[in-house]
Scaffold this motif. Structure first.
Motif, mmCIF file in Angstrom:
data_model
loop_
_atom_site.group_PDB
_atom_site.id
_atom_site.type_symbol
_atom_site.label_atom_id
_atom_site.label_comp_id
_atom_site.label_asym_id
_atom_site.label_seq_id
_atom_site.Cartn_x
_atom_site.Cartn_y
_atom_site.Cartn_z
ATOM 1 N N CYS A 125 10.174 13.648 -1.872
ATOM 2 C CA CYS A 125 9.695 12.661 -3.361
ATOM 3 C C CYS A 125 10.231 13.968 -4.244
ATOM 4 N N ASN A 146 5.490 5.759 4.518
ATOM 5 C CA ASN A 146 5.080 6.112 3.291
ATOM 6 C C ASN A 146 5.226 6.952 1.940
ATOM 7 N N ILE A 149 7.953 4.875 -0.010
ATOM 8 C CA ILE A 149 6.828 4.213 -1.319
ATOM 9 C C ILE A 149 5.977 5.248 -2.264
ATOM 10 N N ARG A 150 5.750 6.144 -1.635
ATOM 11 C CA ARG A 150 4.967 7.219 -2.635
ATOM 12 C C ARG A 150 6.103 8.121 -3.528
ATOM 13 N N MET A 152 8.529 6.809 -5.105
ATOM 14 C CA MET A 152 9.474 6.211 -5.795
ATOM 15 C C MET A 152 7.712 6.188 -6.746
ATOM 16 N N ARG A 153 6.600 6.472 -7.168
ATOM 17 C CA ARG A 153 5.916 6.128 -7.274
ATOM 18 C C ARG A 153 5.488 7.767 -8.145
ATOM 19 N N ILE A 154 5.732 8.418 -7.631
ATOM 20 C CA ILE A 154 5.786 10.061 -8.151
ATOM 21 C C ILE A 154 6.934 9.428 -9.613
ATOM 22 N N GLY A 156 7.734 7.357 -11.077
ATOM 23 C CA GLY A 156 7.467 6.194 -12.143
ATOM 24 C C GLY A 156 8.401 5.215 -12.080
ATOM 25 N N SER A 159 7.996 -1.354 -11.872
ATOM 26 C CA SER A 159 7.916 -2.594 -10.854
ATOM 27 C C SER A 159 9.162 -3.233 -10.801
ATOM 28 N N LYS A 162 12.865 -2.112 -8.954
ATOM 29 C CA LYS A 162 12.742 -2.279 -7.612
ATOM 30 C C LYS A 162 12.997 -3.559 -6.601
#
Length: 407
Positions: A125, A146, A149-150, A152-154, A156, A159, A162
């Protein structure tokens, strides 16, 4: 109480997870450790159980967590500096043990610098926050952990910035790179070194070859990142992980002390500038207390062991036990995914049978992890078995005997 409505709502959500087959079972509580004796490897006691257990679900591949040198190092550091740092790193929470471990990691991985975290999860992260930008495009393997994946979400990542390539498919990786927009300044290709549910590995040499074709296309290049949490310490001729095994080293290595090294914490190893960017920009580093000095000292001791003749002997024992178990599965006509890593998946391909086999092993004193639908697709149900260096030949043969009866 002020949360009855929330409690009711959460109970419904947990009930829905159970109905989907996704709820976690109650956690077993380990109450004791029994060291190896004779032909028997280590055993564990569990709250509410009247027998001893072999752990075939442990990431402690080199069996170092009970090593006297690690315990002595942790004890000495604790007596020297206490049990906690009292502050985050940039507010005088950095002790000599933190710097010593970072320097040791850099030497072990062959990178100019390293930064330690509380876990590999927070390392991933933090890295995403440090090297990401509005003009960064991320590409990852479809079976990435995971934490990637997380991350990349943190960070921001939108879509449109990526891509996901089919597992270990270099042609599909090339497709993802071809599809990156010309306005992008940097591309990050990130992947697991060892895929923890399968025991297979990323072909880093081939990934590097593909990425090298595209580096000049982007202002900041194509940066390769491996999360080698299951590989570092346990894989390769000298325990340098998937990079050593595949013969190629990516730009950035993320790893953990919590698996082969038997301690706790994670790290990022990279160039000095990447590590400084992590120190300046990674929220999961900046705003949380660091590892204890005990963890740092124990991790240094673990790396030193891995780098010694004893470490080479442990790696050899681990390879021998893994090979013995894999050969036994083949002899029994049981299916696995080929590979030399000590994560050995037993492909059962049926949910009811997987659960029955997991329970059958537990009833005979063996702890394993079953992966069933809908956690994995129908037909991919499996039992993840993890070999450790302290498992003996007798332990391996005992488990194979149980599996022969459970077929």
């Amino acid at each position: 109480m002020t949360t009855p409505k929330l409690d009711q709502a959460l109970a419904g959500e947990i009930e829905a997870l159970a109905g989907e087959g996704r709820a976690k079972p109650p956690e077993r509580v380990i109450t004791g450790y029994l060291p190896p004796a004779g032909t028997r490897g280590p055993r564990y006691t569990i709250l509410g159980q009247d027998r001893e257990f072999i752990r075939l679900n442990s990431n402690s591949y080199l069996s170092l967590s009970q090593h006297p040198a690690l315990i002595a190092a942790a004890d000495a550091a604790t007596h020297a500096c206490g049990v906690g740092p009292g502050a985050v790193r940039f507010i005088d929470g950095t002790f000599s043990y933190h710097r010593d471990l970072e320097e040791r990691v850099a030497r072990f991985t062959g990178k100019p610098a390293a930064k330690i975290f509380n876990s590999a999860y927070t390392s991933n992260c933090g890295l995403a926050l440090a090297i990401g930008s509005a003009k960064t495009h991320w590409i990852g393997d479809q079976l990435n952990h995971n934490s990637i994946i997380r991350a990349m979400r943190i960070a921001g990542v939108p879509s449109g910035h990526k891509g996901i390539y089919r597992h270990n498919d270099m042609d599909d990786l090339r497709r993802c790179l071809d599809e990156v927009e010309d306005t992008i300044e940097r591309v990050v290709v990130i992947f697991d070194g060892i895929f923890s549910m399968r025991g297979d590995y990323a072909p880093i040499d081939r990934i590097e070859a593909v990425c090298s074709e595209y580096r000049d296309r982007f202002q900041d290049g194509v940066i390769t990142v491996v999360d080698d949490s299951h590989g570092i310490g346990a894989y390769g001729a000298t325990g340098r992980g998937t990079s050593e095994y595949s013969g190629a080293t990516p730009d950035i290595i993320v790893g953990t002390f919590g698996k082969a090294f038997g301690v706790n914490g994670g790290f990022i190893a990279a160039s000095e500038m990447v590590v400084e960017a992590v120190r300046q920009k990674a929220d999961t580093y900046i705003y949380t207390n660091p590892l204890s000095v005990a963890d740092c000292a124990a991790a240094c001791a673990a790396i030193d062991i891995c780098d010694s003749d004893e470490g080479l002997q442990l790696l050899a024992a681990l390879r021998e036990r893994t090979g013995r178990f894999r050969e036994g599965l083949t002899r029994l006509g049981l299916e696995s995914i080929p590979g030399p890593h000590p994560v050995v998946p037993l492909m059962v391909r049926d949910t009811a049978r997987t659960r029955a086999m997991v329970q059958g092993l537990f009833d005979k004193g063996v702890m394993v992890v079953g992966l069933t639908f809908p956690v994995v697709p129908k037909g991919d149900e499996s039992i993840r078995i993890q070999i450790n260096a302290a498992h003996t030949e007798a332990d391996i043969d005992y488990v194979l005997e149980i599996l022969a009866r459970l077929q």
